[in-house]
Design a protein around this motif. Structure first.
Motif, mmCIF file in Angstrom:
data_model
loop_
_atom_site.group_PDB
_atom_site.id
_atom_site.type_symbol
_atom_site.label_atom_id
_atom_site.label_comp_id
_atom_site.label_asym_id
_atom_site.label_seq_id
_atom_site.Cartn_x
_atom_site.Cartn_y
_atom_site.Cartn_z
ATOM 1 N N LEU A 37 3.216 1.931 -2.033
ATOM 2 C CA LEU A 37 3.603 2.295 -3.395
ATOM 3 C C LEU A 37 2.710 3.412 -3.921
ATOM 4 C CD1 LEU A 37 4.241 -1.209 -5.030
ATOM 5 C CD2 LEU A 37 5.914 0.367 -4.045
ATOM 6 N N GLN A 38 3.315 4.315 -4.704
ATOM 7 C CA GLN A 38 2.545 5.423 -5.255
ATOM 8 C C GLN A 38 1.488 4.923 -6.226
ATOM 9 O OE1 GLN A 38 5.349 8.191 -6.932
ATOM 10 N NE2 GLN A 38 6.001 8.959 -4.951
ATOM 11 N N SER A 39 1.832 3.933 -7.016
ATOM 12 C CA SER A 39 0.872 3.363 -7.953
ATOM 13 C C SER A 39 0.968 1.847 -7.881
ATOM 14 C CB SER A 39 1.136 3.853 -9.379
ATOM 15 O OG SER A 39 2.432 3.475 -9.795
ATOM 16 N N SER A 58 10.785 8.566 -11.507
ATOM 17 C CA SER A 58 9.608 9.428 -11.522
ATOM 18 C C SER A 58 9.354 9.985 -12.915
ATOM 19 C CB SER A 58 9.796 10.588 -10.532
ATOM 20 O OG SER A 58 10.945 11.340 -10.860
ATOM 21 N N GLN A 82 0.812 -1.217 0.000
ATOM 22 C CA GLN A 82 0.000 0.000 0.000
ATOM 23 C C GLN A 82 0.847 1.271 0.000
ATOM 24 O OE1 GLN A 82 -2.309 0.297 3.626
ATOM 25 N NE2 GLN A 82 -0.715 -0.699 4.844
#
Length: 267
Positions: free
Chosen positions: A147-149, A257, A145
């Protein structure tokens, strides 16, 4: 893979090769052992596994862009070293782990676990394998959870670790990584330096943090040179001293990113 394929206007094929034995094959596919490869689940066997795929499935005159992550970067170096006739245009190294893995903070923790205690992990994994898929998927989403995506492809891939055979093969290869990835292969790196796009600023790989405590004269750049100028790119706040690169370095530095087009634009 799909994003890269679309960015490249669907003109170029993209192959993704899993580590042998790290995923559960579809039920409708009959698996056959390759008698030509010894210890296919070990580090050396995994490298030969990728080379075998290229030899058998990719025409020799096809130009390649190799993309590796973590230990995959070590494998790419070995592949270019062992098969110099490969038509490699570029080698993209993401979160490279190419030396002294066992000396990193996480390596010091995981080396005894992977080398001596991994067999103890088989029992709980065996019992977890009987848990319903929906429950296992929920456990994976909870564990990831942060993780950004998080897409479903990541969840489905992680579910393979609930399979005893897959987990055992992954931990076995990990134990060999700790023991065998020791000395940086400066000779191969120097030979193919102009073809490499290493992700040197992405230091979130837990097996690479040992770089941050090296003296300023130590080269983070895989090609051994004494450093003279500080890098002006964005650095991680934990980096002390700042990341340095030699003047005139041919490396392209980027972070994850950035969108995938950054890689394809440079290719």
């Amino acid at each position: 893979m799909q994003i890269l394929y679309k960015i490249l206007n669907q003109k170029y094929p993209i192959w993704a090769i899993s580590h042998a034995g790290h995923c559960v094959p579809p039920e409708d596919i009959e698996m056959m052992e390759d008698i030509e490869l010894e210890d296919v689940f070990g580090l050396n066997g995994q490298i030969e596994h990728k080379l075998t795929f290229l030899r058998k499935n990719v025409p020799k005159d096809i130009k390649l862009v190799l993309i590796g992550h973590s230990i995959g970067c070590h494998m790419i170096l070995e592949m270019m070293k062992r098969e110099p006739k490969l038509q490699v245009l570029k080698a993209v190294l993401l979160f490279p782990t190419i030396e002294r893995m066992a000396e990193s903070p996480q390596g010091k923790l995981m080396t005894p676990v992977l080398c001596k205690l991994r067999f103890l992990m088989y029992v709980p994994i065996y019992f977890l394998s009987f848990v319903p898929e929906s429950v296992k998927a929920s456990l994976v989403r909870w564990a990831l959870q942060g993780l950004q995506s998080l897409d479903e492809a990541t969840v489905s891939a992680t579910l393979n670790l609930f399979n005893v055979d897959c987990a055992a093969n992954a931990m076995y290869m990990g134990s060999q990584e700790m023991m065998q990835v020791v000395q940086r292969d400066d000779s191969t790196i120097g030979q193919y330096l102009n073809k490499m796009l290493p992700d040197l600023l992405n230091i979130s790989n837990i097996f690479c943090f040992y770089f941050l405590k090296m003296p300023p004269s130590y080269s983070l750049c895989p090609y051994p040179q004494r450093l003279q100028e500080p890098c002006t790119c964005r650095t991680n706040a934990r980096a002390e001293p700042p990341l340095l690169l030699p003047p005139g370095s041919p490396y392209l530095l980027y972070t994850s990113s950035h969108p995938p087009s950054l890689i394809t634009d440079q290719i």
